[in-house]
Design an enzyme around this catalytic site. Structure first.
Site, PDB file in Angstrom:
ATOM      1  N   GLU A  68     -14.658   1.229  15.381  1.00 37.99           N
ATOM      2  CA  GLU A  68     -14.565   0.478  16.021  1.00 37.99           C
ATOM      3  C   GLU A  68     -13.916   0.838  17.788  1.00 37.99           C
ATOM      4  O   GLU A  68     -14.561  -0.037  18.620  1.00 37.99           O
ATOM      5  CB  GLU A  68     -13.063  -0.118  15.040  1.00 37.99           C
ATOM      6  CG  GLU A  68     -12.976  -0.911  13.810  1.00 37.99           C
ATOM      7  CD  GLU A  68     -11.557  -1.044  13.313  1.00 37.99           C
ATOM      8  OE1 GLU A  68     -11.195  -1.386  13.723  1.00 37.99           O
ATOM      9  OE2 GLU A  68     -12.130  -1.473  11.975  1.00 37.99           O
ATOM     10  N   ASN A  69     -13.490   2.048  17.583  1.00 42.14           N
ATOM     11  CA  ASN A  69     -13.061   2.439  18.674  1.00 42.14           C
ATOM     12  C   ASN A  69     -14.017   3.322  19.989  1.00 42.14           C
ATOM     13  O   ASN A  69     -13.684   3.647  21.171  1.00 42.14           O
ATOM     14  CB  ASN A  69     -11.212   2.956  18.416  1.00 42.14           C
ATOM     15  CG  ASN A  69     -10.496   2.443  18.625  1.00 42.14           C
ATOM     16  OD1 ASN A  69     -10.030   1.093  18.665  1.00 42.14           O
ATOM     17  ND2 ASN A  69      -9.989   2.144  16.947  1.00 42.14           N
TER      18      ASN A  69
ATOM     19  N   HIS B  50     -13.544   3.726  -0.544  1.00 42.86           N
ATOM     20  CA  HIS B  50     -12.718   2.786   0.761  1.00 42.86           C
ATOM     21  C   HIS B  50     -13.466   1.200   0.650  1.00 42.86           C
ATOM     22  O   HIS B  50     -13.980   0.498   1.080  1.00 42.86           O
ATOM     23  CB  HIS B  50     -13.812   3.278   1.530  1.00 42.86           C
ATOM     24  CG  HIS B  50     -13.171   4.181   2.449  1.00 42.86           C
ATOM     25  ND1 HIS B  50     -13.837   4.954   3.287  1.00 42.86           N
ATOM     26  CD2 HIS B  50     -12.184   4.308   2.590  1.00 42.86           C
ATOM     27  CE1 HIS B  50     -12.789   5.984   3.428  1.00 42.86           C
ATOM     28  NE2 HIS B  50     -11.541   5.650   3.237  1.00 42.86           N
TER      29      HIS B  50
ATOM     30  N   GLU C 215      -8.240  -4.223   5.567  1.00 42.33           N
ATOM     31  CA  GLU C 215      -8.129  -3.834   4.112  1.00 42.33           C
ATOM     32  C   GLU C 215      -7.228  -4.631   3.309  1.00 42.33           C
ATOM     33  O   GLU C 215      -7.857  -5.437   2.442  1.00 42.33           O
ATOM     34  CB  GLU C 215      -8.218  -2.333   4.024  1.00 42.33           C
ATOM     35  CG  GLU C 215      -9.662  -1.975   4.376  1.00 42.33           C
ATOM     36  CD  GLU C 215      -8.914  -0.398   4.374  1.00 42.33           C
ATOM     37  OE1 GLU C 215      -8.056  -0.079   5.148  1.00 42.33           O
ATOM     38  OE2 GLU C 215      -9.476   0.631   3.202  1.00 42.33           O
TER      39      GLU C 215
ATOM     40  N   GLY D  41     -12.605   6.446   9.145  1.00 43.74           N
ATOM     41  CA  GLY D  41     -11.448   6.284  10.393  1.00 43.74           C
ATOM     42  C   GLY D  41     -11.216   8.069   9.956  1.00 43.74           C
ATOM     43  O   GLY D  41     -11.334   9.595  10.438  1.00 43.74           O
TER      44      GLY D  41
ATOM     45  N   GLY E 220     -11.274   3.419  12.247  1.00 41.83           N
ATOM     46  CA  GLY E 220     -10.523   3.580  13.399  1.00 41.83           C
ATOM     47  C   GLY E 220     -11.423   4.639  14.428  1.00 41.83           C
ATOM     48  O   GLY E 220     -11.875   3.865  15.486  1.00 41.83           O
TER      49      GLY E 220
ATOM     50  N   MET F 277      -9.614  12.157  16.233  1.00 41.05           N
ATOM     51  CA  MET F 277     -11.622  12.029  17.144  1.00 41.05           C
ATOM     52  C   MET F 277     -10.756  12.277  19.078  1.00 41.05           C
ATOM     53  O   MET F 277     -11.266  12.404  19.100  1.00 41.05           O
ATOM     54  CB  MET F 277     -12.329  10.709  16.349  1.00 41.05           C
ATOM     55  CG  MET F 277     -13.631  10.630  17.354  1.00 41.05           C
ATOM     56  SD  MET F 277     -14.721  12.384  16.763  1.00 41.05           S
ATOM     57  CE  MET F 277     -15.905  12.338  15.373  1.00 41.05           C
TER      58      MET F 277
ATOM     59  N   LYS G 226       3.088   0.847   3.051  1.00 48.40           N
ATOM     60  CA  LYS G 226       2.928  -0.021   3.428  1.00 48.40           C
ATOM     61  C   LYS G 226       2.910  -1.217   3.235  1.00 48.40           C
ATOM     62  O   LYS G 226       2.418  -2.088   2.288  1.00 48.40           O
ATOM     63  CB  LYS G 226       1.242   0.661   4.951  1.00 48.40           C
ATOM     64  CG  LYS G 226       1.261   1.647   5.332  1.00 48.40           C
ATOM     65  CD  LYS G 226       0.179   1.102   6.275  1.00 48.40           C
ATOM     66  CE  LYS G 226      -0.530   2.290   6.228  1.00 48.40           C
ATOM     67  NZ  LYS G 226      -2.030   2.693   6.740  1.00 48.40           N
TER      68      LYS G 226
ATOM     69  N   ASN H 130       1.229  -1.052  -0.234  1.00 49.66           N
ATOM     70  CA  ASN H 130      -0.225  -0.191   0.160  1.00 49.66           C
ATOM     71  C   ASN H 130       0.643   1.636  -0.464  1.00 49.66           C
ATOM     72  O   ASN H 130       1.738   1.652   1.232  1.00 49.66           O
ATOM     73  CB  ASN H 130      -0.481  -0.310   1.570  1.00 49.66           C
ATOM     74  CG  ASN H 130      -1.303   1.189   1.572  1.00 49.66           C
ATOM     75  OD1 ASN H 130      -1.733   1.860   0.299  1.00 49.66           O
ATOM     76  ND2 ASN H 130      -2.818   0.906   1.872  1.00 49.66           N
TER      77      ASN H 130
ATOM     78  N   ARG I 159      -2.502  -2.336  -3.143  1.00 47.96           N
ATOM     79  CA  ARG I 159      -4.094  -1.294  -3.000  1.00 47.96           C
ATOM     80  C   ARG I 159      -3.834  -0.608  -4.363  1.00 47.96           C
ATOM     81  O   ARG I 159      -2.870   0.527  -4.575  1.00 47.96           O
ATOM     82  CB  ARG I 159      -4.011  -0.798  -1.887  1.00 47.96           C
ATOM     83  CG  ARG I 159      -5.169   0.226  -1.752  1.00 47.96           C
ATOM     84  CD  ARG I 159      -5.184   1.306  -0.165  1.00 47.96           C
ATOM     85  NE  ARG I 159      -6.346   2.069  -0.595  1.00 47.96           N
ATOM     86  CZ  ARG I 159      -6.297   3.210   0.385  1.00 47.96           C
ATOM     87  NH1 ARG I 159      -4.938   3.576   0.419  1.00 47.96           N
ATOM     88  NH2 ARG I 159      -6.858   3.810   0.246  1.00 47.96           N
TER      89      ARG I 159
ATOM     90  N   ARG J  48     -11.226  16.290   5.885  1.00 51.12           N
ATOM     91  CA  ARG J  48     -12.249  16.868   4.591  1.00 51.12           C
ATOM     92  C   ARG J  48     -13.242  17.473   4.825  1.00 51.12           C
ATOM     93  O   ARG J  48     -14.130  16.783   6.490  1.00 51.12           O
ATOM     94  CB  ARG J  48     -12.756  15.463   3.655  1.00 51.12           C
ATOM     95  CG  ARG J  48     -10.807  15.356   2.956  1.00 51.12           C
ATOM     96  CD  ARG J  48     -11.064  14.053   2.518  1.00 51.12           C
ATOM     97  NE  ARG J  48      -9.975  13.076   3.481  1.00 51.12           N
ATOM     98  CZ  ARG J  48      -9.895  11.659   2.326  1.00 51.12           C
ATOM     99  NH1 ARG J  48     -10.874  11.739   1.597  1.00 51.12           N
ATOM    100  NH2 ARG J  48      -9.462  10.727   3.372  1.00 51.12           N
TER     101      ARG J  48
ATOM    102  N   GLY K  42     -10.446   9.217   6.625  1.00 52.53           N
ATOM    103  CA  GLY K  42     -11.541   9.553   5.567  1.00 52.53           C
ATOM    104  C   GLY K  42     -12.897   9.233   5.949  1.00 52.53           C
ATOM    105  O   GLY K  42     -12.498   7.399   6.817  1.00 52.53           O
TER     106      GLY K  42
END
Ligand code: AMP
Length: 398
Positions: free
Chosen positions: A328-329, A175, A380, A205, A325, A278, A16, A9, A86, A236, A207
C-alpha cells in the site's frame, strides 16, 4: 447487549482489539503489548491514551482492561452482539468461519500441531473472551479457510503420498482474510462482480504472500504448510532449497536452529544485516548501503517471478492488486517489481503510482498496460467483523 461487534486478534504477547458498529463502521481500536512482562502496556487507538495494566498482566486481564476503557469512553455499553476471532490455522477442518462451541474449540486445538506458535495463543484469546462474555456468539475466522478451494494440483507437494494422508503435509496458505478482502474490493473498483473476476493479490507486509483468485476463489497461493514458503519477507526467507537442512547439518546446525534462522533471521533482515523494515531499508539503500539495495532487488525480483507463476492458474487476469504495509505504501517497491514484469505486459503509470496508497485506493497502470494494476488498503478486521455479524444475525443475536 450492544449492536457492536468486537474483533480479537491475539499474538503471543500482544492483543489487538477492533470495535465496529452494526453497519461495520469502525468505532475504536486498542492494542496491548508485552503481556506477561513486568511492564506491559496498552492503549486505545493509534498512539492514543494509555490504559493501565498490572505488572505481568495476561491476555484476560488486558482484555478486561481494554473493554472497560471502551465502556468508560462510551463506545460500548454492556457487551458486544458478537465477537470475531482471528485464528491462524484451520487445517482441512475449516473451509469457512465457525461459531465457537466446545467442539470447535477442540478442533482448533487439534490444528495446533500445524501452527504451534499461533493457534495456542489464538485459543488464549478465545478462552478469555468466552469467560468475559459467555452468552455472546463468538466466531473463529481462519487465515487458511479462503485457500481451502485450492485444487489438488496446487496444494499437493511432490512428496510421498503418505505424508499428506498420515500427517497432513500439504499447502494450506495464509493471509486468507486479506486475500478474500481483495477478492471483494478489486471487483468493486473494476465495476465487476466478484464471482466473475480473476485477480492476483499480493499481500506485502512484514509477512508476504501472493494468491491467484479465479472467479472469486483461491486457486493458488505462495505460502505452504507453514507461513515460511514463498516470497521474501521481513525476517522469513521464503523459498529455499530443502537440501540446505542436510548441508547445514554438516556445518553443525540442527534442523531446529536452521528453522529458527529461516523464520527470524532471514528475509530482508538477513540479506541487509540491518533491518526487516522496508521503509528503513529504502532509506539505507538511498544512503548507498549495498546490502540493503540487494535486499530490495531480491524482494522485487522474487515477487515478479511469483506474479508470472500465479498467471498460469488463471484463464484471464482482471487485475494485479498490491496490498499490505509495503504494497500500500511503497510506490518504489511497486515500480521496481512492475519493471521486472514488462515482458508480460504490465506497465505502471509513475504519477498514478505515487498518488495511490493507504489513503486512496485506485488504478496505477499506464494506458498501454495489458492488465489493470490496483492498490487497495487491506482491512482484515473488517472481514472478521463482517463474518461475525453474519453469524450473529443468523443466530438472532444482532
Ligand atoms: P504490515 O505488516 O502490513 O504492517 O507492513 C509492515 C511493513 O510495511 C514494514 O516493512 C514497513 O516498513 C512497511 N512500510 C510501511 N510504510 C512504508 C513506506 N512508506 N515505504 C516502504 N515500506 C513501508
Amino acid at each position: 447487549m450492544d449492536d457492536t461487534i468486537l474483533v480479537v486478534n491475539c499474538g503471543s504477547s500482544s492483543l489487538k482489539l477492533a470495535l465496529f458498529d452494526q453497519n461495520h463502521k469502525p468505532l475504536a481500536s486498542a492494542l496491548a503489548e508485552r503481556l506477561g512482562d513486568q511492564s506491559p502496556h496498552a492503549r486505545i487507538g493509534d498512539g492514543g491514551a494509555p490504559v493501565a495494566l498490572p505488572p505481568g498482566a495476561n491476555h484476560e486481564q488486558a482484555l478486561e482492561a481494554l473493554i472497560r476503557a471502551f465502556q468508560d469512553r462510551g463506545l460500548m455499553s454492556s457487551q458486544p452482539s458478537a465477537v470475531g476471532h482471528r485464528v491462524v490455522h484451520g487445517g482441512e477442518t475449516f473451509r469457512h468461519s465457525a461459531l465457537i462451541d466446545d467442539s470447535v474449540r477442540d478442533a482448533i486445538s487439534e490444528c495446533s500441531g500445524l501452527a504451534p506458535l499461533h493457534n495456542p495463543v489464538n485459543l488464549t484469546g478465545i478462552d478469555a473472551t468466552r469467560a468475559l462474555f459467555p452468552w455472546v456468539p463468538q466466531i473463529a475466522v481462519f487465515d487458511t479457510a479462503f485457500h481451502q478451494t485450492l485444487p489438488r494440483k496446487a496444494f499437493h507437494y511432490a512428496v510421498p503420498e503418505s505424508w499428506y494422508r498420515d500427517w497432513g503435509v500439504r499447502r494450506y496458505g495464509f493471509h486468507g482474510t486479506s486475500h478474500k478482502f481483495m477478492s471483494q474490493e478489486a471487483p468493486r473498483l473494476l465495476g465487476r462482480t466478484p464471482a466473475a473476476t480473476s485477480i492476483i493479490s499480493a499481500h506485502l507486509g512484514n509477512g508476504c504472500s501472493i494468491t491467484a483468485i479465479r472467479d472469486g476463489v483461491s486457486v493458488d497461493t505462495s505460502m505452504g504448510l507453514t507461513p515460511l514458503e514463498g516470497l521474501v519477507m521481513g525476517t522469513r526467507s521464503g523459498d529455499v532449497d530443502p537440501g540446505l537442512f542436510e548441508y547445514l547439518a554438516t556445518k553443525g546446525l540442527t534442523a531446529k536452529r536452521v528453522h529458527k534462522a529461516l523464520n527470524g533471521e532471514s528475509g530482508l533482515l538477513g540479506i541487509s544485516g540491518q533491518t526487516n523494515d522496508m521503509r528503513s531499508l529504502c532509506e539505507l539503500a538511498d544512503h548507498g548501503h549495498e546490502p540493503s539495495s540487494l535486499a530490495i532487488d531480491i524482494f522485487c525480483f522474487r515477487l515478479a517471478k511469483y506474479v508470472g507463476a500465479m498467471m498460469t492458474s488463471l484463464k484471464q487476469l482482471d487485475a494485479l492488486v498490491f496490498t499490505g504495509g509495503i504494497g500500500e505504501n511503497s510506490a518504489r517497491i511497486r515500480q521496481q517489481t512492475l519493471e521486472n514484469l514488462e515482458i508480460l505486459g504490465f506497465v505502471v503509470n509513475p504519477e498514478a503510482n505515487k498518488h495511490h496508497g493507504r489513503l486512496s485506493d485506485g488504478h496505477i497502470e499506464d494506458s498501454t498496460s495489458r492488465f489493470p494494476i490496483l492498490v487497495i488498503p487491506t482491512n482484515e478486521e473488517l472481514v472478521i467483523a463482517r463474518e461475525a455479524a453474519r453469524f450473529a444475525n443468523r443466530s438472532g443475536s444482532a
